[in-house]
Write a protein that holds these residues in place. Structure first.
Motif, short mmCIF file in Angstrom:
data_model
loop_
_atom_site.label_atom_id
_atom_site.label_comp_id
_atom_site.label_asym_id
_atom_site.label_seq_id
_atom_site.Cartn_x
_atom_site.Cartn_y
_atom_site.Cartn_z
N HIS A 237 40.82 46.80 46.34
CA HIS A 237 39.68 46.07 45.80
C HIS A 237 39.57 46.32 44.31
CE1 HIS A 237 37.62 50.00 46.37
NE2 HIS A 237 36.94 49.63 45.30
N GLU A 238 38.98 45.38 43.62
CA GLU A 238 38.72 45.51 42.19
C GLU A 238 37.38 44.87 41.88
OE1 GLU A 238 40.88 41.75 40.08
OE2 GLU A 238 42.26 43.27 40.89
N ILE A 239 36.76 45.28 40.79
CA ILE A 239 35.44 44.79 40.42
C ILE A 239 35.55 43.64 39.43
CG2 ILE A 239 33.26 45.41 39.26
CD1 ILE A 239 33.66 48.25 40.26
N GLN A 240 34.70 42.63 39.62
CA GLN A 240 34.58 41.53 38.67
C GLN A 240 33.11 41.36 38.29
OE1 GLN A 240 37.00 39.84 37.20
NE2 GLN A 240 38.62 40.88 38.35
N ALA A 241 32.86 40.86 37.09
CA ALA A 241 31.50 40.80 36.55
C ALA A 241 30.60 39.78 37.24
CB ALA A 241 31.55 40.51 35.06
N ASN A 242 31.17 38.70 37.74
CA ASN A 242 30.35 37.67 38.39
C ASN A 242 31.19 36.90 39.41
OD1 ASN A 242 31.79 35.52 36.91
ND2 ASN A 242 30.62 36.24 35.13
N ARG A 243 30.53 36.01 40.14
CA ARG A 243 31.20 35.28 41.22
C ARG A 243 32.29 34.36 40.68
NH1 ARG A 243 30.46 30.60 44.66
NH2 ARG A 243 31.15 31.13 46.78
N SER A 244 32.04 33.74 39.54
CA SER A 244 33.01 32.83 38.96
C SER A 244 34.32 33.56 38.65
CB SER A 244 32.44 32.20 37.69
OG SER A 244 33.39 31.35 37.09
N LEU A 245 34.22 34.73 38.02
CA LEU A 245 35.42 35.50 37.69
C LEU A 245 36.10 36.02 38.96
CD1 LEU A 245 34.18 37.54 34.58
CD2 LEU A 245 35.78 35.60 34.60
N ALA A 246 35.28 36.38 39.95
CA ALA A 246 35.85 36.86 41.21
C ALA A 246 36.65 35.76 41.90
CB ALA A 246 34.73 37.37 42.12
N LEU A 247 36.12 34.54 41.91
CA LEU A 247 36.83 33.41 42.52
C LEU A 247 38.14 33.13 41.79
CD1 LEU A 247 33.84 30.99 43.20
CD2 LEU A 247 35.33 32.02 44.93
N LYS A 248 38.10 33.22 40.47
CA LYS A 248 39.31 32.98 39.67
C LYS A 248 40.37 34.02 39.98
CE LYS A 248 40.89 32.45 34.89
NZ LYS A 248 40.48 32.47 33.46
N ARG A 249 39.95 35.28 40.05
CA ARG A 249 40.90 36.35 40.34
C ARG A 249 41.42 36.24 41.78
NH1 ARG A 249 45.05 39.38 39.01
NH2 ARG A 249 44.89 41.56 39.66
N GLU A 250 40.56 35.83 42.71
CA GLU A 250 40.98 35.64 44.09
C GLU A 250 42.13 34.64 44.17
OE1 GLU A 250 39.03 34.18 48.37
OE2 GLU A 250 38.19 33.49 46.47
N LEU A 251 42.02 33.54 43.45
CA LEU A 251 43.07 32.53 43.45
C LEU A 251 44.36 33.08 42.85
CD1 LEU A 251 41.04 29.36 42.41
CD2 LEU A 251 41.90 29.94 44.68
N GLU A 252 44.22 33.90 41.80
CA GLU A 252 45.40 34.50 41.17
C GLU A 252 46.15 35.39 42.15
OE1 GLU A 252 43.96 36.60 37.79
OE2 GLU A 252 43.66 34.80 36.55
N ILE A 253 45.40 36.21 42.89
CA ILE A 253 46.04 37.12 43.84
C ILE A 253 46.65 36.35 45.01
CG2 ILE A 253 45.61 38.99 45.48
CD1 ILE A 253 43.55 40.10 43.55
N LYS A 254 45.95 35.33 45.48
CA LYS A 254 46.48 34.53 46.58
C LYS A 254 47.80 33.85 46.20
CE LYS A 254 42.31 33.49 49.25
NZ LYS A 254 41.38 32.44 49.73
N ALA A 255 47.96 33.54 44.92
CA ALA A 255 49.18 32.87 44.45
C ALA A 255 50.34 33.85 44.27
CB ALA A 255 48.90 32.15 43.14
N MET A 256 50.07 35.15 44.34
CA MET A 256 51.13 36.16 44.15
C MET A 256 52.08 36.19 45.34
SD MET A 256 49.07 39.50 42.73
CE MET A 256 48.27 39.53 41.13
N SER A 257 53.29 36.65 45.08
CA SER A 257 54.26 36.86 46.15
C SER A 257 53.84 38.10 46.95
CB SER A 257 55.65 37.10 45.57
OG SER A 257 55.68 38.30 44.80
#
Length: 269
Positions: A237-257
């Motif tokens: 797990h990692e911390i994000q400042a708000n929901r918008s940034l969390a959603l963006k990071r979620e998509l980045e991780i989902k796109a990872m191999s």
């Protein structure tokens, strides 16, 4: 607190004759509730009567007043937490739960809007196969004429209407705290997390409460994907400042191999 029940829901939980009550003096404590079918199951739509801010919960096992109230409050608490509104729940909803009343629908405008939300929820559940918890986020972006901020706007979104209620109360609370020399905390911490499923696959999501969210996954109520791959364990797990940034990071991780995800997990071990 007031729960306004549809006729079918009232029959299901056996509350008897419903009262006719005006809107609760605390609008956060007034919720309208409809039961509806989807995918051969029954669900309950819980909508804040004033803003129509909504969430959806499974109706399985809800057979009486006590179970309904407990399930509804848990559902509203969990949804508001995942939608960064847990402060509003703690401050304006939780204190009202000691006294619960059941009542009829407030008016035709609310009933009509909820019928529209039910139709949308059925499409999301049946055709799009969206998990019940996630349906609420979609519904709160739905345009409804009954909650337009001004007549010229024509339509309004439940999320915006509820947020206006929250912001208005924040101003009141801040002014009172200032007069009394207190400090009010509103900040919400968002987490991006990775679960390892029993079959070895990974699931990435976001939450404001890691322990509660992991419990929801293992109870089979958080995600259609993890429901058939239980048990799951939190591995990152990692911390994000708000929901918008969390959603963006979620998509980045989902796109990872898979390899990149494993390296990310190892980086915190």
């Amino acid at each position: 607190m007031i729960f306004r029940l549809s006729q079918k829901l009232n029959q299901k939980i056996k509350t008897g004759t419903l009262d006719v009550l005006p809107l609760h003096q605390n609008p956060f404590a007034d919720w309208s509730c409809h039961i509806f079918p989807a995918n051969r199951r029954q669900y309950i739509l819980l909508s804040n009567t004033k803003s129509l801010y909504s969430c959806v919960m499974d109706a399985k096992g809800i057979t009486n007043q006590k179970i309904f109230v407990e399930s509804a409050l848990n559902g509203i608490r969990d949804f508001t937490a995942d939608d960064s509104h847990q402060w509003a729940f703690r401050k304006f909803i939780a204190p009202e739960t000691e006294t619960v009343q059941f009542a009829k629908s407030l008016n035709r405008s609310v009933t009509s809007s909820m019928n529209q939300l039910v139709e949308c929820a059925q499409i999301l559940l049946i055709e799009d196969q969206v998990p019940p918890h996630e349906v609420g986020f979609k519904l709160n972006d739905f345009l409804l004429s009954s909650i337009a901020e001004t007549k010229s706007d024509g339509y309004g979104r439940p999320e915006d209407a509820f947020r206006r209620m929250v912001e208005s109360r924040k101003i009141e609370v801040a002014e009172l705290a200032h007069r009394e020399g207190e400090v009010v905390e509103y900040a919400t911490t968002w987490f991006v997390y990775i679960l390892r499923c029993v079959d070895g696959s990974f699931y990435t999501g976001i939450t404001t409460d890691l322990n509660r969210r992991c419990e929801q996954h293992n109870a089979g109520t958080a995600s259609r994907y993890t429901r058939s791959r239980l048990p799951v364990s939190m591995v990152y797990h990692e911390i994000q400042a708000n929901r918008s940034l969390a959603l963006k990071r979620e998509l980045e991780i989902k796109a990872m191999s898979r390899k990149a995800k494993e390296e990310l997990i190892k980086s915190v071990m």
